[in-house]
Enzyme design. Sequence first.
Site, PDB file in Angstrom:
ATOM      1  N   ASP A 187      -4.137  -5.739  -6.426  1.00 19.35           N
ATOM      2  CA  ASP A 187      -4.404  -6.052  -5.023  1.00 19.35           C
ATOM      3  C   ASP A 187      -5.745  -5.444  -4.632  1.00 19.35           C
ATOM      4  O   ASP A 187      -5.847  -4.271  -4.302  1.00 19.35           O
ATOM      5  CB  ASP A 187      -3.291  -5.501  -4.134  1.00 19.35           C
ATOM      6  CG  ASP A 187      -3.436  -5.946  -2.683  1.00 19.35           C
ATOM      7  OD1 ASP A 187      -4.554  -6.319  -2.274  1.00 19.35           O
ATOM      8  OD2 ASP A 187      -2.433  -5.924  -1.952  1.00 19.35           O
ATOM      9  N   HIS A 192      -7.891  -1.641   1.890  1.00 24.52           N
ATOM     10  CA  HIS A 192      -7.276  -0.423   1.370  1.00 24.52           C
ATOM     11  C   HIS A 192      -8.278   0.532   0.725  1.00 24.52           C
ATOM     12  O   HIS A 192      -7.885   1.562   0.176  1.00 24.52           O
ATOM     13  CB  HIS A 192      -6.189  -0.793   0.364  1.00 24.52           C
ATOM     14  CG  HIS A 192      -5.212  -1.783   0.912  1.00 24.52           C
ATOM     15  ND1 HIS A 192      -4.351  -1.477   1.941  1.00 24.52           N
ATOM     16  CD2 HIS A 192      -4.978  -3.091   0.604  1.00 24.52           C
ATOM     17  CE1 HIS A 192      -3.622  -2.551   2.239  1.00 24.52           C
ATOM     18  NE2 HIS A 192      -3.992  -3.539   1.445  1.00 24.52           N
ATOM     19  N   ILE A 207      -5.967   1.643   4.985  1.00 26.86           N
ATOM     20  CA  ILE A 207      -4.531   1.906   5.042  1.00 26.86           C
ATOM     21  C   ILE A 207      -3.927   1.759   3.648  1.00 26.86           C
ATOM     22  O   ILE A 207      -4.508   1.144   2.755  1.00 26.86           O
ATOM     23  CB  ILE A 207      -3.823   0.953   6.019  1.00 26.86           C
ATOM     24  CG1 ILE A 207      -3.957  -0.505   5.556  1.00 26.86           C
ATOM     25  CG2 ILE A 207      -4.364   1.134   7.431  1.00 26.86           C
ATOM     26  CD1 ILE A 207      -3.173  -1.500   6.407  1.00 26.86           C
ATOM     27  N   GLY A 210       0.995  -2.080   1.734  1.00 26.62           N
ATOM     28  CA  GLY A 210       2.417  -2.186   2.077  1.00 26.62           C
ATOM     29  C   GLY A 210       3.295  -2.174   0.843  1.00 26.62           C
ATOM     30  O   GLY A 210       4.361  -1.551   0.830  1.00 26.62           O
TER      31      GLY A 210
END
Length: 285
Positions: A187, A192, A207, A210
């Site tokens: 990913d 991120h 962040i 998830g």
Amino acid sequence: MPIDAARAVSAEPRTTTLTWHHKDVQLYHLGIGAGVPATDPAELRYTLESALHVLPSFATVAGGGMAIAEGLSAPGVDVDLFAVLHAGQSVEVHRPLPTGGEAVHTSRVEAVHDKGKAAVLVLRTDAADADGPLWTCRTRMYVRGEGGFGGERGPTERTEAPGRAPDAVVDRPTREDLPLLYRLSGDWNPLHADPEFARLVGFDRPILHGLCTYGIALKAVVDTLLDGEVARVRSYTARFSGVAYPGETLRVRMWREEGRRVRVTVGAVERDEAPVLTDTVVEHD
């Protein structure tokens, strides 16, 4: 409209071949914080090739984690990536995942739900090897501004946490560099890693993925309530109700329920347990 729901759902499934090796499994486990303490036999099952087992959430990244990319490029789907949020994830495992192998991966848009101001794409992927089915994943993508087309709203997935004290509570600290390691599993979203990109989409800093939080929570359940036996997990579903920031501590609360189920919530300790994962259930043997 950028999403043609009828065309997306009726399109022929797309099939590719996935391959993975033990180092991919080890990298994934390290990317969700496994390996601490490094010499703990319970942790070596996630990090040492001679003792390795595979956490079922690895299915979300096997072969580079292509499900989201394939779904957002499916016929009938043409959306602005800035409008897309990963809303939820489920994994159903049909047997224990091998530490390495090759599988046929089939993906399709299973449903498009009309939430009024947004649409929710449900992307289904199935993987099978020479011995039969391995896993089924469903990825729910929330697409802002694409609702209101007259489609079905779809089922509600929100449930209340049990009104009693949890059976177990564990805290899982996350390192500031964890998303830099996790993204090596496939990913590459700059949200991120790149502070400037994060600010462009409304966050003051990058962040945590998830799906990284998703893996951390499942590992906590396996290690705490399932005797560390990953093969006992049958399915795992979660809703991404908030974000976590690298370096925060995740508090994982667990309730045993009838039918061999564990109800889970995850909150960020440093922000008064702001919700990160809710409506989360692990079904097991």
